[in-house]
Design an enzyme around this catalytic site. Structure first.
Site, PDB file in Angstrom:
ATOM      1  N   THR A  22     -75.282 -73.689   2.819  1.00  0.00           N
ATOM      2  CA  THR A  22     -76.491 -74.507   2.658  1.00  0.00           C
ATOM      3  C   THR A  22     -76.437 -76.003   2.664  1.00  0.00           C
ATOM      4  O   THR A  22     -75.546 -76.645   2.116  1.00  0.00           O
ATOM      5  CB  THR A  22     -77.233 -74.108   1.346  1.00  0.00           C
ATOM      6  OG1 THR A  22     -77.503 -72.725   1.399  1.00  0.00           O
ATOM      7  CG2 THR A  22     -78.538 -74.830   1.204  1.00  0.00           C
ATOM      8  N   ASP A  82     -81.651 -75.914   5.730  1.00  0.00           N
ATOM      9  CA  ASP A  82     -81.121 -75.227   6.922  1.00  0.00           C
ATOM     10  C   ASP A  82     -81.457 -73.746   6.767  1.00  0.00           C
ATOM     11  O   ASP A  82     -82.157 -73.373   5.807  1.00  0.00           O
ATOM     12  CB  ASP A  82     -79.607 -75.445   7.045  1.00  0.00           C
ATOM     13  CG  ASP A  82     -78.826 -74.595   6.056  1.00  0.00           C
ATOM     14  OD1 ASP A  82     -77.904 -73.876   6.476  1.00  0.00           O
ATOM     15  OD2 ASP A  82     -79.157 -74.649   4.847  1.00  0.00           O
ATOM     16  N   ARG A  90     -79.028 -70.935   7.319  1.00  0.00           N
ATOM     17  CA  ARG A  90     -77.879 -70.016   7.404  1.00  0.00           C
ATOM     18  C   ARG A  90     -77.512 -69.457   6.032  1.00  0.00           C
ATOM     19  O   ARG A  90     -77.396 -70.214   5.067  1.00  0.00           O
ATOM     20  CB  ARG A  90     -76.669 -70.750   7.996  1.00  0.00           C
ATOM     21  CG  ARG A  90     -75.373 -69.931   7.985  1.00  0.00           C
ATOM     22  CD  ARG A  90     -74.199 -70.715   8.521  1.00  0.00           C
ATOM     23  NE  ARG A  90     -74.242 -70.817   9.972  1.00  0.00           N
ATOM     24  CZ  ARG A  90     -73.296 -71.406  10.701  1.00  0.00           C
ATOM     25  NH1 ARG A  90     -72.268 -71.966  10.117  1.00  0.00           N
ATOM     26  NH2 ARG A  90     -73.389 -71.450  12.004  1.00  0.00           N
ATOM     27  N   LYS A 102     -85.198 -70.812   2.963  1.00  0.00           N
ATOM     28  CA  LYS A 102     -84.661 -71.326   1.695  1.00  0.00           C
ATOM     29  C   LYS A 102     -85.667 -72.161   0.920  1.00  0.00           C
ATOM     30  O   LYS A 102     -85.352 -72.634  -0.176  1.00  0.00           O
ATOM     31  CB  LYS A 102     -83.415 -72.168   1.972  1.00  0.00           C
ATOM     32  CG  LYS A 102     -82.331 -71.349   2.641  1.00  0.00           C
ATOM     33  CD  LYS A 102     -81.054 -72.106   2.779  1.00  0.00           C
ATOM     34  CE  LYS A 102     -80.111 -71.348   3.696  1.00  0.00           C
ATOM     35  NZ  LYS A 102     -78.829 -72.001   3.866  1.00  0.00           N
ATOM     36  N   GLY A 160     -76.825 -71.827  -3.359  1.00  0.00           N
ATOM     37  CA  GLY A 160     -75.990 -71.062  -4.277  1.00  0.00           C
ATOM     38  C   GLY A 160     -76.077 -69.582  -3.939  1.00  0.00           C
ATOM     39  O   GLY A 160     -76.104 -69.212  -2.776  1.00  0.00           O
ATOM     40  N   SER A 193     -73.435 -76.989   0.060  1.00  0.00           N
ATOM     41  CA  SER A 193     -72.147 -77.402   0.627  1.00  0.00           C
ATOM     42  C   SER A 193     -72.314 -78.552   1.614  1.00  0.00           C
ATOM     43  O   SER A 193     -71.392 -79.327   1.851  1.00  0.00           O
ATOM     44  CB  SER A 193     -71.467 -76.212   1.297  1.00  0.00           C
ATOM     45  OG  SER A 193     -72.320 -75.666   2.268  1.00  0.00           O
ATOM     46  N   ASP A 195     -71.122 -79.331   8.397  1.00  0.00           N
ATOM     47  CA  ASP A 195     -70.700 -78.407   7.351  1.00  0.00           C
ATOM     48  C   ASP A 195     -70.697 -76.994   7.923  1.00  0.00           C
ATOM     49  O   ASP A 195     -71.688 -76.559   8.507  1.00  0.00           O
ATOM     50  CB  ASP A 195     -71.661 -78.498   6.156  1.00  0.00           C
ATOM     51  CG  ASP A 195     -71.378 -77.434   5.127  1.00  0.00           C
ATOM     52  OD1 ASP A 195     -72.341 -76.832   4.622  1.00  0.00           O
ATOM     53  OD2 ASP A 195     -70.192 -77.203   4.829  1.00  0.00           O
ATOM     54  N   SER A 203     -73.394 -74.420   6.601  1.00  0.00           N
ATOM     55  CA  SER A 203     -74.805 -74.577   6.969  1.00  0.00           C
ATOM     56  C   SER A 203     -74.941 -74.432   8.470  1.00  0.00           C
ATOM     57  O   SER A 203     -74.001 -74.694   9.222  1.00  0.00           O
ATOM     58  CB  SER A 203     -75.321 -75.954   6.575  1.00  0.00           C
ATOM     59  OG  SER A 203     -74.945 -76.278   5.263  1.00  0.00           O
TER      60      SER A 203
END
Lengths: 223, 271
Positions: free
Chosen positions: B38, B54, B56, B70, B84, B166, B203, B206
């Site tokens: 995330t 995002d 994923r 999300k 999380g 992240s 990242d 994500s």
């Protein structure tokens, strides 16, 4: 969450995992070897342009993934040994011999291994396509196709189905052409990039035939 | 005098911890919870707040869902991004949304973001961080636009621009460069998009698309996706299986003996 009440021993590790997927397919008179070009560690990307295939000779290409530090050193060691062979025997190492050499080099570090997953592809002494796959300590086998590295577990079953036609009834086994092999390899990497976070950015495909080594680069998802 | 009815003791129930420890020692492999990896972000702009995320969801290093949502609904004027453990963010926001709705009916007033924040932090603190929910809460109420971050252990921060997950460092880098107070709508949308994109491309936790949610006094604009930053790779070959590819190993035909037949008419439902 782990139990933070229990004592936990921490230790420095000499290894790290840099991701990367490699794949090779052998045809009747050709071999195709491909790798993605992403180099990463943890959740970070180091670079989008680090192919994991290395040209060994006009008839052999080695794909090497895992811990990048060991990959670079292993390539250096193999190339040094190849140089000695060329000076002594006035010819290149054949694919079969290169495979045996690599296995010896890997086993020489049996008690502090090269953390690398290797696949060697090329043409054997008779001019037929060959693929050799290795484990980190040098166990190797000649095969018709093999996937290695990060997304190996996702790709291998797909290759079993599409190359060896496993679990498919009544399908005619047609000889694999270069175009079919290249499109299969491209598609398989496209699929790996969807679900494996370490595979992406681009795929570099090397096609080894009697007339030389052709290279194709195809972009992949960058997320 | 001892009561026959046991009142609930409250607090975290540790009943299963001993059993889990024993299983861990026996070497049993625990299932990996789906984490969102995330990048989530939010900013306060001239007319309200914009939340971005995002799409994923990862199970370890494998992508479990390429297009999950999300940005969660809390109230008509309050939305919450969650990073999380996916189940935790989903259920926590649903529970607090439900509580807030009851509260709204009780007070007769439009819900406030500070109330949602209090409910969330008190809920998460009670579970001492075991509920892995890292949230970006935002909305507009009678006192203006507000933006909060809430951590799994129950701490909160009230800020003009935030990011979590992240990919939060990549997103925050974009914010620190581009954020200005009182931005215009289109610039603000682009900034949030760029922040989440920073997470998506830099990242590995994500990826895929960028969803945004614009909340103003006028209302809510939930744009999913705002930017389809990554399209699914197109395959070159055709992989459809011909008929008969699946081998039939055994065929068994079992006939049913029809002993009686009855016909019952049912009234059709109102269409």
């Amino acid at each position: 969450m782990e139990d933070y009440r229990a004592p936990m021993e921490h230790q420095w590790s000499p290894y790290s995992w840099n991701g990367g997927t490699i794949l090779a397919v052998a045809g009747e008179d050709f071999a195709v070897i491909a790798s993605d070009t992403r180099l990463s560690e943890g959740f970070q990307i180091y670079t989008r342009d680090s192919p994991k295939t290395y040209k060994m000779s006009d008839t052999a290409v080695l794909g090497c993934s895992g811990f990048h530090g060991d990959v670079l050193t292993l390539i250096k060691v193999i190339e040094a040994q190849q140089k000695i062979y060329r000076h002594t025997h006035q010819k290149d190492l054949s694919c079969e011999s290169l495979a045996q050499l690599l296995a010896t080099i890997l086993y020489s570090r049996r008690f502090f291994p090269y953390y690398t997953y290797n696949i060697l592809a090329g043409l054997d002494k008779k001019g037929k396509g060959c693929v050799y796959s290795f484990d980190p300590v040098g166990s190797y086998d000649r095969e018709m196709y093999r996937a290695g590295g990060s997304a190996a577990a996702m790709l291998q079953p797909l290759l079993d189905n599409q190359v060896a036609l496993k679990n498919q009834a009544g399908v005619e086994k047609e000889p694999l052409t270069i175009d079919k092999a290249v499109s299969l390899v491209t598609d398989v990497f496209t699929s790996a990039a969807e679900r494996d976070i370490y595979t992406g950015d681009g795929v570099k495909i090397s096609i080894i035939t009697a007339s030389g080594i052709d290279v194709k680069e195809v972009p992949l998802r960058r997320d | 005098m001892e009561s026959v009815i046991e009142t609930p003791r409250g607090g975290f129930s540790f009943e299963l911890c001993k059993r889990n420890e024993a299983l861990r020692h026996a070497g049993i492999k625990f299932p990996n919870p789906v984490k969102t990896g995330t990048t989530i972000a939010g900013i306060v702009f001239k007319d309200g707040v914009i939340l971005g995320a995002d799409t994923r969801a990862t199970e370890g290093t494998v992508v479990a869902d390429k297009n999950c949502a999300k940005i969660h609904y809390i109230a008509k004027n309050i939305y919450c991004c969650g990073a999380g453990t996916a189940a935790d963010t989903e259920y926590t926001t649903e529970i607090i949304s439900s509580d807030l709705e009851l509260h709204r009916l009780s007070t007769g007033r439009k819900p406030r973001i500070a109330t949602a924040c209090r409910l969330l932090k008190q809920y998460l603190y009670r579970y001492q961080g075991e509920i892995g929910a890292y949230l970006v809460l935002g909305g507009v109420d009678s006192t203006g636009p507000h933006l909060f971050t809430i951590h799994a252990h129950g701490s909160t921060d009230k800020l003009p621009y935030v990011s979590m997950g992240s990919g939060s460092l990549a997103a925050m880098a974009v914010f620190e460069d581009g954020f200005r107070p009182n931005m215009e709508l289109e610039d603000a949308k682009k900034l949030v998009r760029n922040a989440v994109a920073g997470g998506i491309f830099n990242d590995l936790g994500s990826g895929s698309n960028i969803d945004i949610c614009v909340i103003t006094t006028e209302g809510v604009d939930y744009i999913r996706p705002y930017d389809e930053a990554n399209i699914k790779g197109v395959r070159v070959g055709d992989y459809t299986y011909p008929r008969g590819a699946t081998a039939v190993l055994e065929t068994t035909v079992r006939k049913f003996e029809v002993t009686s037949e009855t016909v019952k008419t049912v009234e059709s439902m109102e269409s």
